[in-house]
Design an enzyme around this catalytic site. Structure first.
Site, PDB file in Angstrom:
ATOM      1  N   GLY A   1       0.808  -1.088   0.032  1.00 15.06           N
ATOM      2  CA  GLY A   1       0.107  -0.020   0.072  1.00 15.06           C
ATOM      3  C   GLY A   1       0.932   1.213  -0.051  1.00 15.06           C
TER       4      GLY A   1
ATOM      5  N   GLY B   1       1.489   5.620   4.509  1.00 15.59           N
ATOM      6  CA  GLY B   1       0.519   6.239   5.249  1.00 15.59           C
ATOM      7  C   GLY B   1      -0.931   5.351   5.027  1.00 15.59           C
TER       8      GLY B   1
ATOM      9  N   GLY C   1      -1.516   2.647   6.549  1.00 17.77           N
ATOM     10  CA  GLY C   1      -1.959   2.197   7.747  1.00 17.77           C
ATOM     11  C   GLY C   1      -1.218   0.529   7.750  1.00 17.77           C
ATOM     12  N   LYS C   2      -0.103   0.269   7.039  1.00 20.82           N
ATOM     13  CA  LYS C   2       0.256  -1.173   6.914  1.00 20.82           C
ATOM     14  C   LYS C   2       0.957  -1.450   8.379  1.00 20.82           C
ATOM     15  CE  LYS C   2       3.079  -0.382   3.458  1.00 20.82           C
ATOM     16  NZ  LYS C   2       2.602   0.971   3.112  1.00 20.82           N
TER      17      LYS C   2
ATOM     18  N   GLU D   1       8.794  -4.473   6.469  1.00 16.77           N
ATOM     19  CA  GLU D   1       9.961  -3.909   5.224  1.00 16.77           C
ATOM     20  C   GLU D   1      11.295  -4.530   5.447  1.00 16.77           C
ATOM     21  OE1 GLU D   1      10.013  -0.269   4.249  1.00 16.77           O
ATOM     22  OE2 GLU D   1       7.968   0.176   5.008  1.00 16.77           O
TER      23      GLU D   1
END
Lengths: 309, 326
Positions: free
Chosen positions: A59, A62, A64-65, A199
């Site tokens: 996504g 920002g 929300g992940k 990440e």
């Protein structure tokens, strides 16, 4: 909301779409919301994460992940919602209990323990070490046997992650990529069922990327489930079995990586930020645009893309 | 100037009970700050709690020494819980503020006139160590050589004080080489990482706070054996002296607190002896004797600054550990 091309998929029970039911989910979340002041950072109605697969959570910035990740792992408290992990409710359970239940995470900004050696970092990841109890700790014979076992396991893992030569160095002396590897290896010490990677590719050089990808595939081969947050679309495409797309706190699309990136909701989510920009000239492309291409050519005209469909 | 006396006084500080008390308190701070990363700036408060617990249990309740010692430990544990319960979930700097305030609260509470029947108010308590010296197995007399010549009671208080230091050192060493120590050191580096590995960080921080606090309480007990309990002794300066000597020896090292305490007191005594000697013999005429007593603390302050600039790891510390910006 979604117009994903495939209507069914072997992982899915029923039609494919945002919040679809999985044949064998490991995590099921319902009505999870997290509000920061007036901003609803996470607003997930329903999502299921398949077992034994590599699932990517993607996504735009920002979306929300990471917040959703923090909620699932107990590092943040939701305003509402519930979720279960292997059938056991984990909502509002403290982070350390979530980890003990078998859901272990890594962090976007690597958290290696700098002034501990690489091996000590690894040993800290182990479970069932009785010597971590204050009173048992004083008497070495009570925990020495378990220490040998976990040292053996730690050394095996370090060899696998090619960090064995570094085992007596302080973790702070490792390079950024090596710290990522160490963090992943450390998470595996507890033999988790679900590995959550925030990440994993951020700040890793291309040479190491391949070996990291290999390690993540290795987790799946060993029967673990993987959920990762990632911006690197190349990685998402290469190793994920399933992709969940978030935008503005919601799940906007789901699907296998080949098709989900052509989903209109996904393209809208990624290009939404560029709607008002002065649009440059773009050639009409013949193939379907993907998120990867869309991001690379953010100035692409919206109408032109619609024309592609 | 009598160099023999000045040097003798300085050397004898190595074994003095006050040095032992400082070393013990520094071992506690080493557990808190050096190993766990808890910024406890209220060690003087723990020492005051220990001192008053022993004195009040002895004088007020008429308890025997062993019971009074148990009281010291219990009171320190309770104080650690009071400090830790609300603050250990918060960021590290909050604990620093709370501990420094709590130590001051303790000092003000024990010196209020309303509590004079219990705590002795501003003048403190004395005459509580009779029971302790009655346990002395050493026959009357004076023993030792050179600057290390003490009466039987002098030996007794030193033996007990340094035995406690030795026990604390061994205990902390055993703990810090164990998996428990590994978890605690991990918390110092990054508590979220440790949490993500399934450790109850809050509980470990509390255990560490209690352990270091009990050592602080016992330090308070050793501290008052050769003197009276006076609230004025437990100001913030005491805490910072303990930090000074811990950094001098090396935080998170086994012998750092002990050697740091010895050097601290020898240097303090030596500089005091020399300056007072110079003033009294008229060599230095611009200082009054009162000022001479103060100037040694200026020297200590400058020495601390030089220390953290040129040898931040302390005497025993590992330079390598500090070469990383973590």
């Amino acid at each position: 909301m979604s117009d994903t091309a495939v209507a069914s998929h072997p992982l899915v029970d029923g039609a494919v779409g945002p919040g679809c039911k999985k044949v064998d989910p490991i995590v099921v979340a319902d009505g999870v919301t997290r509000q920061f002041g007036g901003l609803k950072a996470v607003d997930v109605e329903h999502v299921e994460i398949p077992r034994g697969q590599i699932t990517a959570l993607i996504g735009p910035n920002g979306a929300g992940k990471t917040t959703f990740f923090n909620l699932l792992t107990g590092f943040d408290k939701p305003n509402t919602g519930s979720w279960s992990f292997e059938g056991r409710s984990l909502a509002r359970v403290p982070a350390f209990k979530v980890a003990r239940a078998g859901m272990v995470r890594t962090f976007q900004l690597t958290k290696s323990l700098g002034r501990l050696t690489v091996l000590q970092n690894m040993l800290l990841g182990a479970t069932k070490q009785g010597g971590e109890n204050f009173f048992t700790a004083i008497v070495k014979p009570l925990w020495a046997k378990r220490e040998d076992e976990i040292t053996k396991r730690a050394e095996d893992l370090l060899t696998r992650f090619k960090l064995d030569a570094k085992k007596d160095d302080y973790a702070a002396s490792l390079s950024g990529g090596q710290r990522k590897l160490l963090e992943m290896a450390r998470a595996l010490m507890s033999e988790p069922t679900l590995v959550m990677l925030d990440e994993p590719m951020a700040g890793v050089n291309p040479a190491l990327t391949q070996s990291l990808l290999g390690h993540i595939r290795g987790l799946k081969e060993e029967g673990m489930s993987v959920l990762f947050v990632e911006h690197d679309m190349h990685m998402v495409r290469h190793i994920s079995d399933w992709v969940i797309v978030m935008a503005e706190g919601r799940i906007v699309a789901e699907g296998p990586p080949e098709t989900v990136m052509t989903d209109q909701a996904v393209i809208d989510a990624y290009l939404g930020a560029h709607h008002d920009e002065d649009l440059g000239e773009m050639e009409v492309e013949l193939d379907l645009p993907t998120v990867e291409e869309a991001e690379a050519a953010a100035e692409k005209k919206h109408e032109q893309q619609e024309g592609n469909h | 100037m009598d160099w023999g006396t000045i040097l003798g006084n300085a050397i004898s500080q190595i074994a003095s009970p006050t040095t032992a008390a400082y070393a013990l308190a520094a071992i506690g701070i080493s557990v808190h700050f050096g190993y766990t990363g808890l910024l406890n700036f209220g060690q003087a408060g723990f020492m005051a709690i220990g001192a008053y617990a022993f004195a009040i249990a002895t004088l007020g309740f008429g308890w025997p020494v062993w019971a009074a010692l148990l009281m010291v430990i219990l009171a320190s544990v309770v104080f650690a819980f009071i400090l830790g319960l609300p603050t250990l979930r918060l960021r590290a700097d909050y604990l620093a503020i709370v501990t420094i305030a709590a130590a001051e609260i303790v000092r003000y509470v024990v010196s209020t006139t309303g509590l004079t029947p219990v705590t002795g108010g501003a003048s403190g308590l004395s005459g509580f160590s009779g029971g302790f010296y009655a346990l002395n197995p050493i026959p009357e007399g004076t023993y030792g050589f050179g600057p290390f010549t003490y009466t039987a009671d002098g030996w007794w208080v030193r033996i007990v004080g340094w035995t406690l230091v030795a026990i604390a050192t061994v205990l902390v060493w055993l703990l810090m080489r164990s998996p428990w120590g590994r978890v605690v050191k991990g918390i110092r580096e990054d508590e979220d990482a440790v949490r993500s590995l399934g450790k109850n960080v809050y509980s470990y921080k509390m255990q560490s706070l209690v352990l270091g606090g009990v050592l602080g309480g016992l330090a308070g007990f050793v501290f008052i054996l050769p003197r009276a309990v006076q609230p004025g002794n437990y100001g913030t300066a005491l805490t910072f002296f303990i930090y000074t000597l811990l950094l001098l020896g090396g935080a998170a090292t086994v012998f750092g607190p002990i050697v740091g305490a010895m050097i601290f007191w020898v240097v303090l005594s030596l500089s005091n002896g020399i300056i007072v000697g110079l003033v009294e013999s008229g060599i230095v005429s611009f200082l009054t004797p009162d000022q001479a007593g103060q100037i040694r603390f200026i020297i200590v302050g400058v020495a601390l600054m030089l220390l953290v600039i040129f040898r931040p790891q302390g005497i025993f510390g590992n330079k390598k550990e500090l070469s990383f910006s973590v």
